[in-house]
Design a protein around this motif. Structure first.
Motif, PDB file in Angstrom:
ATOM      1  N   GLN A 254       0.797  -1.353  -0.014  1.00 43.80           N
ATOM      2  CA  GLN A 254      -0.151  -0.011  -0.033  1.00 43.80           C
ATOM      3  C   GLN A 254       0.856   1.186  -0.093  1.00 43.80           C
ATOM      4  O   GLN A 254       0.402   2.334  -0.714  1.00 43.80           O
ATOM      5  N   LEU A 255       2.036   1.050   0.587  1.00 40.05           N
ATOM      6  CA  LEU A 255       2.852   2.400   0.489  1.00 40.05           C
ATOM      7  C   LEU A 255       3.297   2.667  -0.779  1.00 40.05           C
ATOM      8  O   LEU A 255       3.432   3.701  -1.311  1.00 40.05           O
ATOM      9  N   VAL A 256       3.423   1.858  -1.651  1.00 39.25           N
ATOM     10  CA  VAL A 256       3.983   2.088  -3.201  1.00 39.25           C
ATOM     11  C   VAL A 256       2.985   2.864  -3.776  1.00 39.25           C
ATOM     12  O   VAL A 256       3.115   3.693  -4.445  1.00 39.25           O
ATOM     13  N   LEU A 257       1.610   1.899  -3.424  1.00 43.09           N
ATOM     14  CA  LEU A 257       0.586   2.575  -4.171  1.00 43.09           C
ATOM     15  C   LEU A 257       0.223   4.206  -3.757  1.00 43.09           C
ATOM     16  O   LEU A 257       0.017   4.953  -4.719  1.00 43.09           O
ATOM     17  N   ARG A 258       0.528   4.435  -2.316  1.00 38.88           N
ATOM     18  CA  ARG A 258       0.263   5.849  -1.923  1.00 38.88           C
ATOM     19  C   ARG A 258       1.503   6.734  -2.532  1.00 38.88           C
ATOM     20  O   ARG A 258       0.953   7.774  -2.879  1.00 38.88           O
ATOM     21  N   ALA A 259       2.580   6.279  -2.759  1.00 37.77           N
ATOM     22  CA  ALA A 259       3.638   6.895  -3.406  1.00 37.77           C
ATOM     23  C   ALA A 259       3.244   7.334  -4.852  1.00 37.77           C
ATOM     24  O   ALA A 259       3.471   8.410  -5.163  1.00 37.77           O
ATOM     25  N   ILE A 260       2.586   6.483  -5.593  1.00 44.39           N
ATOM     26  CA  ILE A 260       2.197   6.365  -7.024  1.00 44.39           C
ATOM     27  C   ILE A 260       1.118   7.566  -6.960  1.00 44.39           C
ATOM     28  O   ILE A 260       1.133   8.568  -7.758  1.00 44.39           O
TER      29      ILE A 260
ATOM     30  N   ALA B 218       6.371  -5.540  -7.992  1.00 44.60           N
ATOM     31  CA  ALA B 218       5.539  -6.996  -7.636  1.00 44.60           C
ATOM     32  C   ALA B 218       4.396  -6.192  -6.431  1.00 44.60           C
ATOM     33  O   ALA B 218       3.515  -6.534  -6.368  1.00 44.60           O
ATOM     34  N   ALA B 219       5.173  -5.338  -5.435  1.00 42.53           N
ATOM     35  CA  ALA B 219       4.285  -4.610  -4.412  1.00 42.53           C
ATOM     36  C   ALA B 219       3.056  -3.905  -5.108  1.00 42.53           C
ATOM     37  O   ALA B 219       2.112  -4.085  -4.494  1.00 42.53           O
ATOM     38  N   MET B 220       3.351  -3.110  -6.189  1.00 43.50           N
ATOM     39  CA  MET B 220       2.292  -2.484  -6.740  1.00 43.50           C
ATOM     40  C   MET B 220       1.370  -3.172  -7.219  1.00 43.50           C
ATOM     41  O   MET B 220       0.065  -2.956  -7.054  1.00 43.50           O
ATOM     42  N   VAL B 221       1.670  -4.392  -7.814  1.00 48.56           N
ATOM     43  CA  VAL B 221       0.602  -5.166  -8.575  1.00 48.56           C
ATOM     44  C   VAL B 221      -0.272  -5.799  -7.402  1.00 48.56           C
ATOM     45  O   VAL B 221      -1.310  -5.948  -7.436  1.00 48.56           O
ATOM     46  N   ARG B 222       0.427  -6.401  -6.416  1.00 49.78           N
ATOM     47  CA  ARG B 222      -0.215  -7.056  -5.006  1.00 49.78           C
ATOM     48  C   ARG B 222      -1.177  -5.829  -4.739  1.00 49.78           C
ATOM     49  O   ARG B 222      -2.368  -6.481  -4.203  1.00 49.78           O
TER      50      ARG B 222
ATOM     51  N   ASN C 196      -4.200  -5.517  -6.918  1.00 48.07           N
ATOM     52  CA  ASN C 196      -4.992  -6.810  -6.863  1.00 48.07           C
ATOM     53  C   ASN C 196      -5.723  -7.024  -5.460  1.00 48.07           C
ATOM     54  O   ASN C 196      -6.716  -7.824  -5.209  1.00 48.07           O
ATOM     55  N   ALA C 197      -5.435  -6.172  -4.333  1.00 48.08           N
ATOM     56  CA  ALA C 197      -5.735  -6.547  -3.087  1.00 48.08           C
ATOM     57  C   ALA C 197      -7.473  -5.953  -3.262  1.00 48.08           C
ATOM     58  O   ALA C 197      -7.618  -5.065  -3.507  1.00 48.08           O
ATOM     59  N   THR C 198      -8.342  -6.988  -2.578  1.00 48.80           N
ATOM     60  CA  THR C 198      -9.575  -6.547  -2.358  1.00 48.80           C
ATOM     61  C   THR C 198      -9.829  -5.402  -1.168  1.00 48.80           C
ATOM     62  O   THR C 198      -9.449  -5.575  -0.434  1.00 48.80           O
TER      63      THR C 198
ATOM     64  N   ALA D 276      -5.784  -9.018   4.135  1.00 47.55           N
ATOM     65  CA  ALA D 276      -4.886  -9.614   3.028  1.00 47.55           C
ATOM     66  C   ALA D 276      -3.631  -8.792   2.943  1.00 47.55           C
ATOM     67  O   ALA D 276      -2.732  -9.172   2.317  1.00 47.55           O
ATOM     68  N   THR D 277      -3.619  -7.369   3.166  1.00 42.32           N
ATOM     69  CA  THR D 277      -2.423  -6.632   3.004  1.00 42.32           C
ATOM     70  C   THR D 277      -1.594  -6.528   4.263  1.00 42.32           C
ATOM     71  O   THR D 277      -0.505  -6.038   3.770  1.00 42.32           O
ATOM     72  N   LEU D 278      -1.879  -7.325   5.176  1.00 43.58           N
ATOM     73  CA  LEU D 278      -1.121  -7.201   6.302  1.00 43.58           C
ATOM     74  C   LEU D 278       0.236  -8.213   5.929  1.00 43.58           C
ATOM     75  O   LEU D 278      -0.035  -9.345   5.726  1.00 43.58           O
ATOM     76  N   THR D 279       1.334  -7.666   6.046  1.00 37.83           N
ATOM     77  CA  THR D 279       2.502  -8.512   5.878  1.00 37.83           C
ATOM     78  C   THR D 279       2.688  -9.594   7.078  1.00 37.83           C
ATOM     79  O   THR D 279       2.109  -9.361   8.311  1.00 37.83           O
ATOM     80  N   ARG D 280       3.607 -10.573   7.029  1.00 44.71           N
ATOM     81  CA  ARG D 280       3.501 -11.387   8.229  1.00 44.71           C
ATOM     82  C   ARG D 280       4.105 -10.939   9.320  1.00 44.71           C
ATOM     83  O   ARG D 280       3.707 -11.217  10.608  1.00 44.71           O
ATOM     84  N   ARG D 281       5.084  -9.893   9.164  1.00 50.40           N
ATOM     85  CA  ARG D 281       5.648  -9.284  10.327  1.00 50.40           C
ATOM     86  C   ARG D 281       4.607  -8.375  11.032  1.00 50.40           C
ATOM     87  O   ARG D 281       4.547  -8.508  12.298  1.00 50.40           O
TER      88      ARG D 281
END
Length: 234
Positions: A113-119, A156-160, A163-165, A171-176
């Motif tokens: 989401q950070l990548v998308l926000r930057a774009i 890849a992060a931008m595509v994910r 595609n996140a609903t 679904a967007t939370l990372t493992r960490r």
């Protein structure tokens, strides 16, 4: 804020494109002086790249853009320890005031989401700080020509992210981030979380901020409650 002697020379208007044979003027924006010094050492080896100024804060960056008229702003998103969004806000302000300015994000943090926000804030590219020198230089040149530039992981992060609903924020939370959420449920402070996960308190705070944003809640308690409803906290 440091201007190089070349920054005092007459330059074309911000983002006017880079004519053949002219240097690509770069403004470095990062709150760590050692990072700026390292980037200067690396980039000044290239005959067509010129560091026109450095800035450690948003205010310094905005003033430097007006004064030195760079072609590219190489921007870290994390400009202070208390906020993970100041860089995004600065990106939006710079591209809003100077539409042709090429902002290239260079940061440690890679988040869908950070990548998308930057774009969405107007960034023309996004690369992480462990990118190799040749890829960084190529990204700078691509953006200076009016193109975009993303390293493989950022793309890849931008595509994910795209595609996140929208309804499935978990679904967007990372493992960490899920690990941090569980520790929040145990009432741990940022310092406690950092010690538990062997990261700095600042990094723990960054993860907590991402969790609140992604779950669209305003407090840690709300995050734990919503996480429980989504099955992320048991």
């Amino acid at each position: 804020m440091i201007d190089t002697p070349a920054s005092l020379d007459a330059r074309a208007p911000v983002g006017d494109g880079v004519p053949a044979g002219r240097d690509i003027g770069i403004l470095l924006v990062d709150d760590h002086a050692i990072v700026r010094q390292g980037l200067t050492t690396i980039l000044q080896r290239e005959p067509d790249l010129l560091i026109v100024a450095e800035a450690a804060t948003s205010a310094e960056a905005k003033a430097a853009v007006v004064r030195t008229r760079p072609d590219i702003v190489l921007l870290d998103l994390k400009l202070n320890a208390s906020s993970d969004s100041e860089g995004i806000q600065l990106c939006g302000e710079l591209t809003g005031a100077h539409p042709d300015l090429g902002v290239l994000v260079l940061t440690t943090f890679l988040d869908d989401q950070l990548v998308l926000r930057a774009i969405r804030a107007g960034a023309k590219g996004y690369v992480v700080k462990d990118v190799d020198t040749s890829a960084l230089v190529r990204a700078i040149r691509d953006v200076s020509r009016g193109g975009s530039a993303f390293d493989a992981r950022s793309a890849a992060a931008m595509v994910r992210g795209l595609n996140a609903t929208p309804t499935d924020t978990s679904a967007t939370l990372t493992r960490r981030e899920r690990e941090v959420l569980v520790l929040l449920a145990h009432g741990m402070s940022n310092r406690d979380i950092g010690e538990q996960l062997f990261v700095s308190e600042t990094t723990a705070k960054f993860h907590v901020g991402n969790i609140l944003r992604k779950l669209e809640v305003a407090s840690r308690a709300e995050a734990v409650y919503k996480g429980g409803k989504l099955g992320l906290v048991t």
